[in-house]
Design a protein around this motif. Structure first.
Motif, PDB file in Angstrom:
ATOM      1  N   THR A 289     -15.996  -2.880  -2.171  1.00 11.65           N
ATOM      2  CA  THR A 289     -15.832  -2.062  -3.449  1.00 11.65           C
ATOM      3  C   THR A 289     -15.196  -2.981  -4.543  1.00 11.65           C
ATOM      4  O   THR A 289     -15.699  -2.573  -5.469  1.00 11.65           O
TER       5      THR A 289
ATOM      6  N   HIS B  31     -16.469   1.061  -7.564  1.00 12.95           N
ATOM      7  CA  HIS B  31     -16.340   2.645  -7.961  1.00 12.95           C
ATOM      8  C   HIS B  31     -16.544   2.854  -9.129  1.00 12.95           C
ATOM      9  O   HIS B  31     -16.703   3.969  -9.496  1.00 12.95           O
TER      10      HIS B  31
ATOM     11  N   GLN C 133     -11.192   7.139  -6.145  1.00  9.22           N
ATOM     12  CA  GLN C 133     -11.109   5.812  -5.147  1.00  9.22           C
ATOM     13  C   GLN C 133     -10.764   4.528  -5.953  1.00  9.22           C
ATOM     14  O   GLN C 133     -10.485   3.571  -4.939  1.00  9.22           O
TER      15      GLN C 133
ATOM     16  N   ASP D 143      -8.450   3.107  -3.205  1.00  9.55           N
ATOM     17  CA  ASP D 143      -9.231   2.043  -2.557  1.00  9.55           C
ATOM     18  C   ASP D 143      -8.768   0.713  -3.176  1.00  9.55           C
ATOM     19  O   ASP D 143      -8.369  -0.221  -2.758  1.00  9.55           O
ATOM     20  N   ASP D 144      -9.538   0.605  -4.479  1.00 17.45           N
ATOM     21  CA  ASP D 144      -9.377  -0.589  -5.313  1.00 17.45           C
ATOM     22  C   ASP D 144      -8.010  -1.371  -5.446  1.00 17.45           C
ATOM     23  O   ASP D 144      -7.870  -2.415  -5.227  1.00 17.45           O
TER      24      ASP D 144
ATOM     25  N   THR E  31      -6.156  -2.064  -2.343  1.00 19.58           N
ATOM     26  CA  THR E  31      -6.611  -3.180  -1.914  1.00 19.58           C
ATOM     27  C   THR E  31      -6.248  -4.489  -2.490  1.00 19.58           C
ATOM     28  O   THR E  31      -6.013  -5.559  -1.983  1.00 19.58           O
TER      29      THR E  31
END
Length: 268
Positions: A2, A27, A111, A115-116, A119
């Motif tokens: 992503t 995303h 997300q 997520d991004d 991470t």
């Protein structure tokens, strides 16, 4: 994958103990930014606090308007809190505010955070790892994001603390002119904080939030408290003097740092 690319600031030219990261996100299908403080943290698997800003804001406001890094350093020097990395992302840049929700064709801002952003911090801050505890906090729209995402992703989150929070998506109309139809809430319950708290009631991390008695969102917070009580959802709610302002948030970010630090102490 992503994250398509990361652009990371050079510590030789960046304010002390601070890092800026531009994340090329699939995303969102574009670039957005994250400010990170205490990048020189020495704790192994150092916990991170993701701090979500409000409507009109951006990644820099927590430090540039709220001075929260000064509050953090003062509490650390007084030995009142444990060590954290402070992660301050853009909300993703949708109009006046993304509400940290999925949207219809504009990007998945949920997300982006879960997520991004996480991470990116794991990839760029040495002592942040997949084993670092995750704490969520925010103000106003960011308080809504912290409460909703913390409840929805309860198993991933170690604690939630919110300030002057929007507690119902409809309250966003107090701050924005655009239609709420942009948010992807085709699932009737997607935007409902209490729905996610009930769904994950047995997994919820510790929750606290506060609101100033002169705040435009105060009555909404009181209704939210009553809803949590009627659903048997454990929480701590505090009220203080104050308005919807950076003066209030600069003062009461202390409660967030101390709350999360207490959770960390009891984790050991």
């Amino acid at each position: 994958m992503t994250i398509c690319r990361l652009e990371v600031s050079n510590p030789a030219f960046t304010p002390d103990n601070t890092q800026f990261v531009t994340v090329h996100s699939s995303h969102l299908n574009r670039r957005h930014d994250v400010s990170i403080y205490n990048v020189n943290a020495q704790t192994e698997n150092v916990p991170i606090i993701v701090l979500m800003h409000g409507v009109y804001g951006n990644h820099w406001v927590w430090m540039g308007l709220g001075g929260i890094h000064h509050v953090y350093e003062r509490l650390r020097s007084e030995h009142k809190i444990s060590e954290f990395v402070l992660v301050m992302p853009s909300d993703g840049g949708l109009r006046d505010g993304s509400a940290y929700l999925p949207t219809k064709g504009h990007g998945n801002y949920e997300q982006w955070i879960m997520d991004d952003v996480i991470t990116a911090v794991q990839k760029t801050v040495e002592n942040v790892t997949i084993n670092s505890p995750l704490y969520l906090s925010g103000l106003s729209m960011g308080g809504y994001g912290a409460l909703r995402l913390g409840a929805k992703y309860a198993e991933q989150v170690s604690g939630i603390s919110a300030h002057s929070s929007i507690t119902d998506l409809l309250e966003l109309t107090e701050f924005v002119d655009h239609s709420l139809d942009a948010y992807d809430c085709r699932n009737l319950h997607e935007s409902n904080i209490v729905y996610w708290m009930n769904k994950n009631k047995n997994k919820l991390p510790p929750i606290r939030f506060d609101c100033g008695r002169e705040d435009i969102l105060y009555s909404g917070n009181i209704r939210f408290v009553e809803e949590l009580k009627s659903n048997g959802i454990p929480h701590i709610y505090e009220t203080f003097e104050g308005e919807h302002s950076w003066e209030y948030w600069h003062t009461h970010i202390v409660q967030t740092f101390e709350f999360f630090s207490d959770i960390q102490t009891h984790r050991r």
